[in-house]
Design a protein around this motif. Structure first.
Motif, PDB file in Angstrom:
ATOM      1  N   LEU A  37       5.992   9.866  -2.580  1.00 22.56           N
ATOM      2  CA  LEU A  37       4.725  10.534  -2.888  1.00 22.56           C
ATOM      3  C   LEU A  37       4.933  12.028  -3.089  1.00 22.56           C
ATOM      4  N   LYS A  38       5.851  12.623  -2.333  1.00 18.28           N
ATOM      5  CA  LYS A  38       6.169  14.043  -2.534  1.00 18.28           C
ATOM      6  C   LYS A  38       6.748  14.267  -3.937  1.00 18.28           C
ATOM      7  N   GLU A  39       7.614  13.343  -4.374  1.00 17.37           N
ATOM      8  CA  GLU A  39       8.191  13.431  -5.719  1.00 17.37           C
ATOM      9  C   GLU A  39       7.116  13.357  -6.793  1.00 17.37           C
ATOM     10  N   ARG A  93       0.856  -1.193   0.000  1.00 19.88           N
ATOM     11  CA  ARG A  93       0.000   0.000   0.000  1.00 19.88           C
ATOM     12  C   ARG A  93       0.892   1.243   0.000  1.00 19.88           C
ATOM     13  N   LEU A  94       0.305   2.391  -0.274  1.00 20.71           N
ATOM     14  CA  LEU A  94       1.081   3.631  -0.354  1.00 20.71           C
ATOM     15  C   LEU A  94       1.884   3.894   0.911  1.00 20.71           C
ATOM     16  N   ALA A 117       8.491   5.033   1.254  1.00 17.61           N
ATOM     17  CA  ALA A 117       9.077   6.186   1.934  1.00 17.61           C
ATOM     18  C   ALA A 117       8.228   7.399   1.539  1.00 17.61           C
ATOM     19  N   PRO A 118       7.867   8.257   2.485  1.00 19.65           N
ATOM     20  CA  PRO A 118       6.994   9.403   2.179  1.00 19.65           C
ATOM     21  C   PRO A 118       7.515  10.294   1.050  1.00 19.65           C
TER      22      PRO A 118
END
Length: 161
Positions: free
Chosen positions: A116-118, A107-108, A112-113
């Motif tokens: 998703l920021k990228e 799952r998302l 590493a957070p």
């Protein structure tokens, strides 16, 4: 849920390729106007239809780029909602099941957070120098992604009849 993604744009590329869904030809649509590059494999799921009239987009995380036209077996882990030039544009997010570095990702939240920021940064800015507006609205979980995939498949079947 496992699906087969057809890749149009390999990660690391600045080339925007399009696959003609009738002829199968792969054509260079444009080179990105910015210094950005695709952070993931970018493709679609065949026999689906999104609300924008194209097959459902999929972003596949993997360790190394493939090539335009390549098929990747992947596991859906979520999705991303965005607006692209005023149109709703859903993108599923998946991992390459042939890459052991992503075996643990279900799952998302397992990423590493920064991943998703990228993604959010890239899709929010990659058309800025074209003077086209894009906006990322947020991410959703794997269950919602699977529901949207089922809807896109049903839409495709209804359109094909």
């Amino acid at each position: 849920k496992l699906v087969e993604a057809r890749i149009e744009i390999p990660m690391g590329s600045q080339n925007k390729y399009e696959i003609d869904h009738v002829t199968g030809k792969i054509k260079l649509d444009r080179v990105l106007y910015s210094a950005a590059f695709y952070p993931v494999e970018y493709g679609f799921i065949e026999h689906t239809l999104s609300l924008d009239g194209d097959p459902l987009d999929i972003l596949v995380l993997t360790s190394a780029p493939t090539f335009p036209g390549c098929y990747i077996d992947c596991r859906i882990i979520g999705g991303m909602d965005m607006i692209d030039c005023g149109q709703e544009d859903t993108k599923l997010v998946a991992v390459n099941i042939g890459d052991p570095r992503y075996d643990h990702v279900q799952r998302l939240e397992d990423l590493a957070p920064h991943y998703l920021k990228e993604l959010e940064n890239f899709f929010s800015t990659y058309k800025t120098l074209q003077e086209k507006e894009t906006k990322v609205l947020g991410f959703f979980d794997a269950e919602e992604a699977e529901r949207r995939l089922d809807d896109a498949r049903a839409r495709y079947r209804a359109h094909a009849e």
